[in-house]
Design a protein around this motif. Structure first.
Motif, PDB file in Angstrom:
ATOM      1  N   ASN A  81       0.869  -1.172   0.000  1.00  0.00           N
ATOM      2  CA  ASN A  81       0.000   0.000   0.000  1.00  0.00           C
ATOM      3  C   ASN A  81       0.906   1.221   0.000  1.00  0.00           C
ATOM      4  N   VAL A  82       0.677   2.163  -0.924  1.00  0.00           N
ATOM      5  CA  VAL A  82       1.669   3.211  -1.138  1.00  0.00           C
ATOM      6  C   VAL A  82       1.066   4.609  -1.006  1.00  0.00           C
ATOM      7  N   ILE A  83       1.919   5.537  -0.595  1.00  0.00           N
ATOM      8  CA  ILE A  83       1.613   6.968  -0.571  1.00  0.00           C
ATOM      9  C   ILE A  83       2.599   7.616  -1.540  1.00  0.00           C
ATOM     10  N   MET A  84       2.101   7.958  -2.738  1.00  0.00           N
ATOM     11  CA  MET A  84       2.946   8.455  -3.822  1.00  0.00           C
ATOM     12  C   MET A  84       3.002   9.981  -3.790  1.00  0.00           C
ATOM     13  N   TRP A  85       4.173  10.527  -4.110  1.00  0.00           N
ATOM     14  CA  TRP A  85       4.384  11.968  -4.216  1.00  0.00           C
ATOM     15  C   TRP A  85       4.553  12.292  -5.701  1.00  0.00           C
ATOM     16  N   VAL A  86       3.664  13.131  -6.258  1.00  0.00           N
ATOM     17  CA  VAL A  86       3.561  13.315  -7.708  1.00  0.00           C
ATOM     18  C   VAL A  86       3.709  14.786  -8.064  1.00  0.00           C
ATOM     19  N   GLU A  87       4.629  15.080  -8.984  1.00  0.00           N
ATOM     20  CA  GLU A  87       4.785  16.440  -9.483  1.00  0.00           C
ATOM     21  C   GLU A  87       3.882  16.666 -10.687  1.00  0.00           C
ATOM     22  N   GLY A  88       3.480  17.920 -10.894  1.00  0.00           N
ATOM     23  CA  GLY A  88       2.641  18.280 -12.039  1.00  0.00           C
ATOM     24  C   GLY A  88       2.866  19.718 -12.424  1.00  0.00           C
ATOM     25  N   GLU A  89       2.113  20.183 -13.408  1.00  0.00           N
ATOM     26  CA  GLU A  89       2.259  21.554 -13.884  1.00  0.00           C
ATOM     27  C   GLU A  89       1.906  22.545 -12.786  1.00  0.00           C
ATOM     28  N   GLU A 120      -3.777   3.088  -2.659  1.00  0.00           N
ATOM     29  CA  GLU A 120      -2.833   3.902  -3.430  1.00  0.00           C
ATOM     30  C   GLU A 120      -3.182   5.381  -3.239  1.00  0.00           C
ATOM     31  N   VAL A 121      -2.380   6.062  -2.445  1.00  0.00           N
ATOM     32  CA  VAL A 121      -2.554   7.493  -2.196  1.00  0.00           C
ATOM     33  C   VAL A 121      -1.690   8.259  -3.182  1.00  0.00           C
ATOM     34  N   THR A 122      -2.271   9.243  -3.841  1.00  0.00           N
ATOM     35  CA  THR A 122      -1.527  10.128  -4.740  1.00  0.00           C
ATOM     36  C   THR A 122      -1.581  11.533  -4.167  1.00  0.00           C
ATOM     37  N   GLU A 127      -5.916  11.605   2.957  1.00  0.00           N
ATOM     38  CA  GLU A 127      -5.955  10.759   1.763  1.00  0.00           C
ATOM     39  C   GLU A 127      -5.786   9.280   2.112  1.00  0.00           C
ATOM     40  N   SER A 128      -4.983   8.981   3.115  1.00  0.00           N
ATOM     41  CA  SER A 128      -4.873   7.581   3.549  1.00  0.00           C
ATOM     42  C   SER A 128      -6.217   7.080   4.054  1.00  0.00           C
ATOM     43  N   GLY A 129      -6.956   7.958   4.714  1.00  0.00           N
ATOM     44  CA  GLY A 129      -8.270   7.569   5.204  1.00  0.00           C
ATOM     45  C   GLY A 129      -9.204   7.138   4.100  1.00  0.00           C
ATOM     46  N   HIS A 130      -9.105   7.798   2.936  1.00  0.00           N
ATOM     47  CA  HIS A 130      -9.936   7.373   1.802  1.00  0.00           C
ATOM     48  C   HIS A 130      -9.604   5.951   1.380  1.00  0.00           C
ATOM     49  N   THR A 131      -8.332   5.581   1.454  1.00  0.00           N
ATOM     50  CA  THR A 131      -7.925   4.262   0.972  1.00  0.00           C
ATOM     51  C   THR A 131      -8.180   3.152   1.974  1.00  0.00           C
ATOM     52  N   ILE A 132      -8.616   3.494   3.180  1.00  0.00           N
ATOM     53  CA  ILE A 132      -9.035   2.455   4.132  1.00  0.00           C
ATOM     54  C   ILE A 132     -10.549   2.433   4.262  1.00  0.00           C
ATOM     55  N   GLY A 133     -11.229   3.185   3.377  1.00  0.00           N
ATOM     56  CA  GLY A 133     -12.675   3.037   3.259  1.00  0.00           C
ATOM     57  C   GLY A 133     -13.521   4.247   3.571  1.00  0.00           C
ATOM     58  N   LEU A 134     -12.931   5.407   3.892  1.00  0.00           N
ATOM     59  CA  LEU A 134     -13.716   6.535   4.381  1.00  0.00           C
ATOM     60  C   LEU A 134     -13.884   7.633   3.335  1.00  0.00           C
ATOM     61  N   SER A 135     -14.995   8.361   3.451  1.00  0.00           N
ATOM     62  CA  SER A 135     -15.247   9.537   2.633  1.00  0.00           C
ATOM     63  C   SER A 135     -15.150  10.779   3.504  1.00  0.00           C
ATOM     64  N   HIS A 136     -15.374  11.938   2.890  1.00  0.00           N
ATOM     65  CA  HIS A 136     -15.356  13.195   3.635  1.00  0.00           C
ATOM     66  C   HIS A 136     -16.505  13.242   4.643  1.00  0.00           C
ATOM     67  N   ASN A 137     -16.241  13.881   5.754  1.00  0.00           N
ATOM     68  CA  ASN A 137     -17.307  14.262   6.683  1.00  0.00           C
ATOM     69  C   ASN A 137     -17.158  15.753   6.927  1.00  0.00           C
TER      70      ASN A 137
END
Length: 858
Positions: free
Chosen positions: A360-368, A390-392, A437-447
């Motif tokens: 299970n990964v927490i990725m660090w991603v560059e963009g424009e 997979e956290v981005t 973001e990790s919370g989303h990947t263990i099953g949770l949405s926003h509150n």
């Protein structure tokens, strides 16, 4: 995450290719027609073999990939990833598609890859019922592979090249309608095609050419089109795609039924025709990892297998350490659910591949630009079991956060060094983001209601930074984001993961979970999601803190006043271009923008719960009249000309932009060309307020709720208050007078737009048109009597607009378009555009095609 992304939300899977070759066959794909099929060893003797879940062979001379198939009619998962993204258009590294349950089957000289239909099922063991449902709905044949080697009928070698070297992510459609894949420049990447015990990963390089521009002679040149900022040659875009074949988990996982009061919108959903008549046939399962106690009878026990996350080594320090620290907060929630040592976060081991399903990964991603982050899951679509998180996390937000602290503090007054609390705030936010973001990947949405309950902020809310005012009138950012989880985070994890004793019946388990949620609600802890511009709940707001949105807006306006009073060239470092002050000005000038939207939700708002019949919760309750009137008064403070007028001392140090530092989507635009337009911030702030206040659906609710309860403010009352604070107020002298005219022009355009809206009720529009008649009479009188020539011209133009000079008919004619840039979306940049994105996070609705086909939440 997204949310969206879990912006989140279950979004439709990207279209897959149909059976058969999508590309012209290249040489070397099979045996000669009619000839004998060689053995697998004969066909692959000189090829590179990569053993693993599905053995593969690479022929680097002919650029072919062969798969050894022996597990026929055995189900496994197939999914797709973006390995290297475009840095824009939502094509971000690490994004993962929904998984499909697939299997291999042999039909004559071909092997079919077929996706099973998991959306329609019969939840009983009776074969006849299962066959009836299976035969009523289609499967999807994804590919038909030619057999090129054979040891036995059930042990063959197939050529999978054409299936794999295809645009499985619809890159061409998401890059733009004119882009097409160039097969000659698309190929397998051998070094990144890997095999693991539980999954097989094939990476391909895909090139897309801009056929539209090529046909037009390549007009525009390099770097001038929409992709010019992120590519060496925008006419030729090369991306990388991964396709994954993943072993399904073993039997024994016990799904948990979803409850609307539990904090997730992302579920595994299917239709079960075997359910009793009169009961819903739709079944929803919670997404969660398989977590089991070593001692199932113990109140607290270590798990048989803990959940372990790994942080991308590509994240720089001190960001990397902050990511590790923030994600580890979840261990407290699992402890509250009865699991000790159940959630761990470590640095990704050197040499480990983040696409190995075991990580299970927490990725660090560059963009424009700074963009959304998301938390995605690889989920078994049969049960909701999470196989991989997979956290981005997108780079750029940490720099934007630092920019905001520059704007708030103007710290570079003496030695050109930042205030230490600036970096402290950035790292606090990164920790919170990693947990979110990790919370989303263990099953949770926003509150989004969690910040109002007084039990600690949920990391799944969007908290605004707590900017404190010290006794000596300075701003303190040291406690902008509190560390750790809120109580709701522990409740939601307990609901999803709590393990009941072995002898518990399904009925007892449901009763226990229901009691758990009801006990939480009695403490003021409940789940509520923000729905963007259509939100009507008083507490389901993004970037809103505290139990009273109106009180918080008043406080935040005081923070803004202090920051604006101190704002100077000290907001940028010595040696930086003075024009960069424009960029720093935006977040502090619009510091109140999201709190204003939050307050507006109480106007014509409705308090409610995701209640079940008989659970004793509130169902709906209209917001009391005094709270609505307080909200109206608070919102109208944001239209005060004195507050919105920039001082001459600041305008004098905002020069035109130098070469290579043009204005962007996050800049104020304006009508003055290269010179800074002092009315551009005014118009942006006014439009932000009026987009929320004069929303057509809000206008209709005010009209209808007042009829039901006369103690509530009517639409007429709200409009009257708005016009008294703007149009009918006295016009100040000097620059503040021009500010008032700019605000009044925005009011007029929004009123005209509202009077012609397709989403406002006829009665609501009638009330607005009646107000426009009064406004026209007022403007007509002042066009004649005003001593100020500018004011005379303004009122004359307003009379012309309301009388039909712009297509009006006396009651507000053709709708004047509301300024783009609110949470409802935005078009191309115009002089009145509101700068994009939230002050702390980007606005997900602005990201085009951000999450097509993904289970993800921003």
């Amino acid at each position: 995450m997204n949310p969206k992304w879990q912006t989140c939300t279950v979004l439709p899977a990207l279209l897959l290719g149909v059976a058969g070759s999508l590309f012209a066959q290249r040489a070397g794909s099979g045996a000669a027609a009619g000839g004998p099929v060689p053995t697998i060893e004969q066909r692959t003797g000189s090829l590179q073999k990569k053993d693993g879940f599905v053995p593969i062979y690479l022929d680097t001379k002919t650029d072919r990939l062969y798969m050894e198939v022996s597990k026929f009619n055995t189900e496994f998962l197939y999914t797709r990833h973006i390995a290297d993204g475009a840095g824009t258009n939502g094509l971000n590294r690490g994004a993962v598609s929904q998984a499909l349950v697939v299997k291999f089957s042999r039909v004559g000289p071909k092997v079919l890859l077929t996706a099973e239909n998991t959306k329609w099922r019969a939840g009983v063991d009776e074969p006849a019922q299962q066959d009836a449902v299976r035969q009523a709905f289609p499967v999807s044949v994804l590919a038909a592979f030619p057999i090129v080697g054979e040891d036995a009928d059930d042990h063959v070698l197939v050529d999978a090249t054409d299936f794999l070297v295809r645009d499985a992510q619809d890159f061409s459609g998401r890059l733009g309608a004119s882009y097409r894949q160039d097969v000659q420049r698309s190929m397998i990447i051998p070094e990144n095609t890997k095999n693991f015990p539980l999954n097989t990963e094939v990476e391909t390089l895909l090139t897309f050419t801009d056929e539209g521009r090529a046909a037009a002679g390549g007009r525009g040149g390099f770097g001038e089109g929409p992709l010019g900022a992120v590519s060496p040659d925008e006419h030729n875009i090369t991306l990388r795609e991964r396709q994954s074949f993943i072993q399904l988990p073993p039997a024994g996982y016990k799904p948990r039924i979803w409850d609307p009061r539990y904090g997730s919108t992302v579920t595994t959903t299917y239709n079960d025709w075997s359910r009793p008549i009169g009961e819903p046939r739709t079944v929803h399962y919670v997404h969660r990892f398989r977590l089991e106690k070593k001692d199932p009878n113990a109140a607290v026990s270590d798990p048989i297998k803990p959940i372990v996350y790994y942080v991308d080594r590509g994240a720089p320090e001190p960001i990397r350490t902050a990511l590790l620290e923030g994600a580890r907060w979840w261990s407290d929630a699992f402890l509250a659910a009865g699991f000790s040592n159940a959630f761990k976060v470590e640095l990704l081991p050197e040499g480990a591949d983040p696409f190995d399903v075991r990580y299970n990964v927490i990725m660090w991603v560059e963009g424009e630009n700074r963009a959304f982050s998301n938390g995605a899951e690889v989920v078994d679509p049969r049960t909701g079991e999470i196989l991989k998180g997979e956290v981005t996390l997108t780079a750029g937000r940490e720099r934007q956060d630092f920019l905001i602290t520059d704007a708030l503090l103007s710290p570079y007054k003496t030695d050109g060094k930042p205030d230490p609390q600036q970096l402290q705030l950035v790292l606090q936010r990164i920790r919170q983001l990693a947990a979110h973001e990790s919370g989303h990947t263990i099953g949770l949405s926003h509150n989004h209601a969690a910040t109002a309950n007084g039990h600690g902020e949920s990391v799944e809310d969007y908290p605004f930074p707590k900017i404190r005012i010290t006794p000596d009138g300075k701003l303190d950012l040291s406690h902008a984001y509190e560390p750790g989880l809120g109580e709701w985070d522990k409740i939601s994890i307990t609901y999803a993961y709590k393990q009941f004793p072995p002898n518990t019946t399904p009925e007892q388990e449901r009763a226990g979970l229901n009691k758990f949620l009801m006990d939480a609600e009695k403490q003021g802890l409940y789940y509520m999601i923000d729905n963007g511009p259509t939100s009507i709940h008083p507490h389901s707001s993004q970037w809103d803190n505290g139990p009273s949105s109106s009180a918080e807006l008043d406080r935040l306006l005081k923070v803004r006043e202090i920051a604006m009073k101190n704002f100077s060239e000290a907001a940028i470092r010595p040696g930086y271009p003075m024009a960069m002050l424009e960029d720093t000005l935006v977040p502090v000038y619009l510091l109140h923008r999201y709190q204003t939207e939050a307050v507006s939700q109480s106007i014509g708002g409705l308090n409610y719960r995701y209640a079940l019949r008989g659970d004793g919760q509130m169902v709906t309750k209209m917001i009391p009249g005094d709270e609505q009137r307080a909200a109206i008064a608070a919102v109208l403070k944001t239209l005060d000309p004195q507050m919105l007028t920039l001082p001459e001392s600041l305008l004098a140090i905002l020069p035109p932009r130098p070469p290579n530092l043009p204005r962007t989507q996050e800049s104020f635009q304006g009508y003055t060309g290269p010179a800074f337009d002092p009315m551009a911030p005014v118009r942006a702030a006014a439009d932000n307020t009026l987009n929320a206040l004069l929303d057509p659906e809000r206008a209709t609710r005010l009209q209808e709720f007042h009829v039901r309860d006369s103690s509530l403010p009517s639409l007429e009352e709200m409009l009257d208050s708005t016009l008294k604070a703007t149009w009918y107020a006295a016009t100040p002298q000097g620059p503040a007078g021009q500010t008032k005219m700019t605000v009044d022009e925005s009011v007029l355009e929004h009123m005209v737009s509202l009077s012609n809206s397709n989403t406002a009720s006829p009665l609501a529009k009638a009330v607005v048109k009646a107000e426009l008649v009064k406004m026209r009479a007022f403007a007509s009188d002042h066009a004649k009597d005003a001593s100020n020539p500018d004011l005379q011209a303004f009122y004359a133009a307003a009379v012309d607009q309301m009388a039909g000079g712009r297509g009006g008919n006396g009651g507000g004619g053709a709708a004047a378009p509301a300024a783009a840039g609110g949470r409802g979306g935005r078009g191309g940049l115009t002089p009145t555009s509101i700068p994009a994105g939230a002050p702390i996070e980007p606005d997900l609705t602005f990201i085009q095609n951000a999450n097509d086909g993904y289970v993800a939440q921003p």
